[in-house]
Structure formats: C-alpha cells, structure tokens
Design an enzyme around this catalytic site. Sequence first.
Site, PDB file in Angstrom:
ATOM      1  CG  HIS A 171      -0.200   0.037   2.496  1.00 14.59           C
ATOM      2  ND1 HIS A 171       0.361   0.957   2.980  1.00 14.59           N
ATOM      3  CD2 HIS A 171      -0.031  -1.009   3.519  1.00 14.59           C
ATOM      4  CE1 HIS A 171       0.845   0.952   4.271  1.00 14.59           C
ATOM      5  NE2 HIS A 171       0.457  -0.627   4.510  1.00 14.59           N
ATOM      6  CB  CYS A 182       1.443  -3.569   5.304  1.00 13.73           C
ATOM      7  SG  CYS A 182       0.002  -4.428   6.187  1.00 13.73           S
TER       8      CYS A 182
END
Length: 268
Positions: free
Chosen positions: A175, A191
């Site tokens: 992301h 992440c």
Amino acid sequence: MNRRLFLISAAAYSCCLYAGKAYANAHGLPGTEMDSGTANPPSPAAERERFPVSVDEYKLLDAEYLPQLVDYSTPEVAGTIVIDTDSRFLYLVLGHHQSKRYGIGVGRDGFAWSGTATIGRKAKWPMWYPPKAMQLRDEEARKWANGMPGGPRNPLGARALYLYQGKTDTLFRIHGTRDPKSIGKAVSSGCIRMLNADVVELFDRVPLGTKVIVLPSTRPVARTKKPSNEALALEKKRRRDKKRMAIYRRYYRRRNRSALDWFRYDGW
C-alpha cells in the site's frame, strides 16, 4: 490554367484523397479534418484522483530507493512481484533479466511476514480497518475501529493491493503511505509500504491474481524493546485509574447538576 491542366490536377487530388482514406481505414487511423464524418470519437479522459498524488516526495528519498529499471535474474515469469525485505526493494519482473525496482518500507522485527501470495483485491484510496491486535497496542488505531475513510491521512495511502493465500486474506498489503520518510526503513506492522506515486503506478500495471513473493529476512531488522512486567503492570494500573476517574467525574457531574443549574440562573 487551361482546362486540360485543371482536369488533370483535380483527378490527381481525388486519387490522393481516396488513397489517404483507404490507408486510414485499413490501419484504424482517425479521419482527417476534411473527413470529419468518419473520425473516431475522442477517448474519455482518465479518471481524476480524489486527492493529489505528489511526486515531490521523491526528493525525500535516497537515490537508491527511486524507481528504476535494473538487471534482475529470477526464474519467476514476467509480471511477478518479488519483495526483498532485507534490501527494502520491490521488483516487478519484466522478463529478459530485467525488473522495475521500487523502494519500500517493511515490517518491524516481530511483525515481519514472508511467503507466497496473490493479489486478491485492489482498492483506490482504501478504507483502513486496524486489526484487533493493533487496536490493543495502539490508542490511535482504537479510534478507527469502525474504519478510517480513504484520504491523505489514511495509513494505506492512495492504493492498496491485498495479499491472499487461496481464499484466505493474509491481512498483509502492499500500500501507499502518508509518511514518505519511512521508505527504506523497517517501521510498519508487517505491510509493504510504497510512495503513493509508486503504488499508483504498480496498481495500474498488475492485475488481480498477480503472484507476490515476499522473501524471508536473513538479518535482524529494527528491534522493538519488549516492555518489562513492571512496565506492563504500571500501564495497566494507569489505564484502570484513568477509567475510574472518568466514572467518578460522570457521577459527580450528574449528582451536582441541579446545583450547577442554580448558579447558572440568569436572574442571579
């Protein structure tokens, strides 16, 4: 100009115009201004971003983390994403021993993830739903237990690629980020972070089902100090006292409400 020369010129012009139209039709080219009736309609404008995506963030990066074409030998087929957590690089395999390389931020020690997955979902300016484990350890995350709308302050940034193993969501994503200075560092909760401009480009280049390989780390990354039992006990007591004081304040406020209203009476 005599009549014969005029007729020859007109015939030549007609032949050229016919040939031009035939070539354009055969090759799918748009019509000319003189042939506006057969011109192709203009393509629709590209979808505009809901929020600005700035390339000025590149100025905050070391040169090695800027997106660039590199030589990269791998047995993986073109279109595969390979993430090297140790080097802080994401590679989009192009084939012929070449890849597009992007700088990334990775997970802290204790939260890092590795393995093989596929992109099971893609979202533009996604909502952020902090996992329950994050809510327990992060007061800011608890505020958004029901979801934080997409936008410049959202931790997921401009795009999110959701990693799945089969039909199971791994809860890890590739992301964007609201903190460009985190690129090249180990600071996330597992992440893979990219600059918003980079993740927008990657989002457009890879389809659903793209294979993603996150290589395991072979060296320690930024290690967070584990709190002692005494520190945990003090923190638990602080939260309990804070909750108790809030209850007392509400109780005395309700109990003394009539007296407070009496003092606020405009006639006095």
